[in-house]
Structures are given as structure tokens and as C-alpha cells.
Scaffold this active site. Structure first.
Site, mmCIF file in Angstrom:
data_model
loop_
_atom_site.group_PDB
_atom_site.id
_atom_site.type_symbol
_atom_site.label_atom_id
_atom_site.label_comp_id
_atom_site.label_asym_id
_atom_site.label_seq_id
_atom_site.Cartn_x
_atom_site.Cartn_y
_atom_site.Cartn_z
ATOM 1 C CE1 TYR A 66 0.617 1.957 3.883
ATOM 2 C CE2 TYR A 66 0.187 -0.385 4.339
ATOM 3 C CZ TYR A 66 0.621 0.892 4.780
ATOM 4 O OH TYR A 66 1.288 0.894 6.318
ATOM 5 C CG ASP A 116 -3.095 -2.379 4.268
ATOM 6 O OD1 ASP A 116 -4.224 -1.986 4.357
ATOM 7 O OD2 ASP A 116 -2.259 -3.555 5.010
ATOM 8 C CG HIS A 160 -6.782 -4.203 7.984
ATOM 9 N ND1 HIS A 160 -7.298 -2.995 7.424
ATOM 10 C CD2 HIS A 160 -5.868 -3.997 7.797
ATOM 11 C CE1 HIS A 160 -5.842 -3.041 6.800
ATOM 12 N NE2 HIS A 160 -5.452 -3.055 7.717
ATOM 13 C CG ASP A 171 -4.967 1.724 8.350
ATOM 14 O OD1 ASP A 171 -6.094 1.432 9.429
ATOM 15 O OD2 ASP A 171 -3.904 0.670 8.169
ATOM 16 N NE ARG A 241 1.496 7.563 9.631
ATOM 17 C CZ ARG A 241 2.214 6.370 9.367
ATOM 18 N NH1 ARG A 241 2.193 5.115 8.840
ATOM 19 N NH2 ARG A 241 3.470 7.376 10.116
ATOM 20 C CB ILE A 243 -7.980 11.746 11.400
ATOM 21 C CG1 ILE A 243 -7.837 11.291 13.417
ATOM 22 C CG2 ILE A 243 -8.658 12.622 11.291
ATOM 23 C CD1 ILE A 243 -7.687 12.473 14.326
ATOM 24 N N GLY A 244 -5.992 10.793 8.603
ATOM 25 C CA GLY A 244 -5.711 11.419 7.665
ATOM 26 C C GLY A 244 -6.124 10.206 6.437
ATOM 27 C CD1 TRP A 245 -4.016 5.959 7.987
ATOM 28 C CD2 TRP A 245 -3.952 5.245 5.679
ATOM 29 N NE1 TRP A 245 -2.698 5.275 7.399
ATOM 30 C CE2 TRP A 245 -3.099 5.831 5.928
ATOM 31 C CE3 TRP A 245 -3.978 6.797 4.604
ATOM 32 C CZ2 TRP A 245 -1.328 5.511 4.960
ATOM 33 C CZ3 TRP A 245 -2.610 6.352 3.224
ATOM 34 C CH2 TRP A 245 -1.559 5.626 4.021
#
Length: 400
Positions: A66, A116, A160, A171, A241, A243-245
Site C-alpha cells: 500500500y 492493503d 482488514h 486505514d 494518521r 484521521i488522515g487516512w
């Protein structure tokens, strides 16, 4: 005496070989002008430091991963803006190293059901459109088949990985949904759009913290694993991170999601909710912490990949009209703070991003408990690929 001469001669040969090697490497490197924009300076730094895309983050062997997918996606966007062929060549070279002549991904096992693995598939749509190489389309179809058979929680969310039963990871939304959306519109006449919206709905219902409006990294619907909150099933920490994903998953899915679809406005609403909450938790300088909701936590630190991802999502969301224009202004101020806090330009003009947090996860062996302390105890390193890719994308979106 002859022995001493032999040793000196050997030493000189070694020195000459090293000098020769250095000259060859220098010739292969691109000169990075200080007059270029941050997006191109970052891209050229990546090409200089990693002649092969699979070498990012110090990898010793080619792998379908990924991180490569994210980095190459950022270069694809830069290529689409600049038409600079070396960016496209870099992407294609990775794809051709990883996909054999029969159209199979090297060392890929669908039965791992690792979500991923879906993310790098995004770069193949564009490559196929340009080259019409059927190998790329065959891999696209393989990855869609993985999603078709991907194990799901009782409520319908993608696991996942096979080894993490009943678990949705934040993510994973980024890894799957932008690819899934492109695929269903291109090959299925949009039949899976409701399922895609469902994945985001499950995040909103189960991974969003009611107090802060931010997202936890994981949710175990069975609530059986040791890290799970016995009432909610969520993991203990709100990861910057993560939150960013999630924000990037929303803006990149909305790139393709039809405005006419009933769930379009719902997804835009989710983006507005998480964006409002994220901005409330930025630092006074405009950046975000590794443990996002606890800036005073001992050992906590401002983290570049989280910050760049959020900046990119805010800027893109505003540009696309999903978010109000004031979010673009926030992104611009935070970008300037990012450069001041995290970016160091080397003597050759190369961009270095400092103190990037390591990869994190939950469960496994040895067991990762997901506490706040776990997230802040990992050793940071310079030029971690999630930060490089997100910084490039944020610079591109802000025309910096």
C-alpha cells in the site's frame, strides 16, 4: 615491501571504484532547482533516493504494498498536471516489475484477504488507459475479486485482513474504497455504490468517537480481542494518521462517486463532520499530533504524515466544493507551518521530511495493545513514505 605495495594498490583500486560509483549515482540523480514548486522538488527527491519505487522505506526486495501504491498515486497526480514522462515511467516500471507476463502480481495471495493489497491497484486504471496492456486490467479484476470474497463483519464491513477476524481498520477505507468506486463505475455500471457508502456508514456508526468527533483506528464488532472496548469494540487510541487516512478516503472516493446518487450527500456530510472535528484538534501552529486528541500527553508529538494528509484532504475538499472555502485557508496556513516544522532541504536541493511516525497496528504477535503509549513509543524516522506522498499531494492541491 612488495606486500605493502600490493595493499596500497588494492586500497587505491577500492577508492577509485567508490569514486566511480559515486559519480555514476550523481549522474543518474536529477538536479533539483530551488525554483521548482514543493510538489516537484518532493517528486524528484523521491526519484533520487529510491531509483526503484519498491525501495521506499528501506525495502530490500520488490513487494506489492500500500505504501508504494500511495506514493505512486501522488506521482500519478503530478504527472497528470505536468506531463513529465519520468513520473509516468517510474510508475510503469514498478507495475511491470510486480506484474508478470501472465498478468499476475508477484507473491500475491488473495487468500490472505489483506485489504492493503487493493490500494496499489488504483495506479493501474490510468496505466491501462494509456497503454491498453491487458496485464493491468487483469490485475484490476483480480483485486476486485478479492473484495468480492473479502470476509466481512456481521454488519457488512470489510475485515482488514484474514488474520484479523471481525475487525474494520480505519486505514482500510482508504485502501479499498477509492479503487472500489472506480471499478464499479467502470465495469459494473455502479452496482456497488451502496456497498461503498455502507463501509463509510459503519465507520460513522462505530469508529467515530462521540466526544471528539474523531476516529479510532479499529473496531472489533465481536468485542473479543483484548484491545477492544467492551462496550463499543473500538481500539483505545485516536491516531493522527488514522484521521488522515479516513479524510483522504472520503475525498478520493467522492472524486468518482456520482452526485446523482442518493448517498453522495451523505458522504459529503461525513467529510464535513470529520473535517470540523479535525480542525478543532489542530495545534496552535496548525499541525496535528500523533495521538490526536491528547496534545498534553507526555511524549506525544506533532506528526508529519497525519498533518500532511489532513492538509491535503481539507484543500481538496474545499477545491471540489465538498467543504467551505475557509477550509482551504486553514490548509494553506497549516501547509506553511508544515514546511517550517518538518521540511529540511539538503545541499543538493532534496526535500527531507523529518520525524515521521512508524507504521502501527493492533493485535498480532507480539501483541500490540493499541494504548496511547504504544503509539508514541515507536521510533520516528525521516522520509517515511506516507509523509512524502501526502506532502506531495498537499503541495499539488495548494499549487505550492
Amino acid at each position: 615491501m612488495l606486500k605493502n605495495l600490493s595493499i596500497k594498490y588494492t586500497n587505491w583500486i577500492i577508492v577509485l571504484l567508490l569514486l566511480s560509483s559515486s559519480l555514476i549515482m550523481a549522474q543518474n540523480k536529477h538536479v533539483i532547482s530551488k525554483d521548482l514548486k514543493w510538489s516537484e522538488k518532493t517528486a524528484l527527491s523521491i526519484l533520487n533516493n529510491y531509483p526503484k519505487a519498491w525501495q521506499i522505506d528501506g525495502n530490500q526486495k520488490p513487494k506489492w504494498d500500500y505504501k508504494m501504491g500511495f506514493l505512486l498515486f501522488s506521482l500519478e497526480k503530478l504527472y497528470q498536471k505536468t506531463n513529465e514522462p519520468r513520473y509516468l515511467n517510474y510508475i510503469k516500471e514498478y507495475a511491470d516489475e510486480m506484474i508478470d507476463s501472465s498478468g499476475n502480481i508477484e507473491k500475491y495471495d488473495q487468500k490472505e484477504y489483506n485489504i492493503d493489497y487493493v490500494n496499489p491497484g488504483k495506479i493501474l486504471f490510468h496505466l491501462y488507459d494509456i497503454t491498453k496492456d491487458n496485464r493491468y486490467e487483469k490485475v484490476i479484476v483480480q483485486l476486485r475479486k478479492q473484495l468480492e470474497n473479502q470476509p466481512r463483519t456481521e454488519s457488512g464491513g470489510f475485515w482488514h485482513k484474514q488474520i484479523y477476524p471481525n475487525q474494520m481498520w480505519i486505514d482500510g477505507l482508504y485502501m479499498a474504497e477509492p479503487f472500489y468506486t472506480q471499478y464499479t463505475l467502470r465495469y459494473e455500471n455502479g452496482k456497488s455504490l451502496d456497498d461503498i457508502a455502507k463501509q463509510f456508514e459503519l465507520v460513522q456508526n462505530h469508529l467515530v468517537d462521540k466526544k471528539t468527533g474523531l476516529v479510532y483506528q479499529c473496531w472489533d464488532q465481536s468485542k473479543q480481542i483484548a484491545w477492544a472496548n467492551p462496550k463499543t469494540g473500538t481500539s483505545p487510541t485516536i491516531w493522527g494518521r488514522g484521521i488522515g487516512w479516513y479524510m483522504m478516503a472520503l475525498v478520493e472516493t467522492l472524486d468518482y462517486y456520482p452526485k446523482s446518487h442518493p448517498k453522495y450527500k451523505t458522504l459529503v456530510g461525513y467529510l464535513n463532520q470529520i473535517s470540523k472535528s479535525a480542525v478543532q484538534y489542530k495545534s496552535s501552529s496548525g499541525l496535528w499530533y500523533q495521538v490526536a486528541d491528547k496534545p498534553q500527553l507526555k511524549g506525544n508529538y506533532l506528526e508529519p504524515s497525519a498533518s500532511a494528509m489532513i492538509i491535503y484532504a481539507l484543500a481538496k475538499g474545499s477545491d471540489k466544493g465538498y467543504l467551505a472555502s475557509n477550509y482551504k485557508k486553514t490548509a494553506q496556513k497549516s501547509f506553511d507551518a508544515f514546511v517550517k516544522e518538518f521540511v529540511k532541504v539538503g545541499e543538493t536541493g532534496e526535500v527531507n521530511i523529518l520525524k515521521v511516525s512508524p507504521s502501527v497496528g493492533l493485535g498480532g504477535k507480539p501483541f500490540r495493545d493499541g494504548t496511547n503509549e504504544y503509539y508514541i513509543s515507536g521510533k520516528t524516522k525521516d522520509n517515511g513514505s506516507p509523509a512524502l506522498a501526502a506532502f506531495l499531494l498537499s503541495a499539488l492541491e495548494l499549487d505550492k
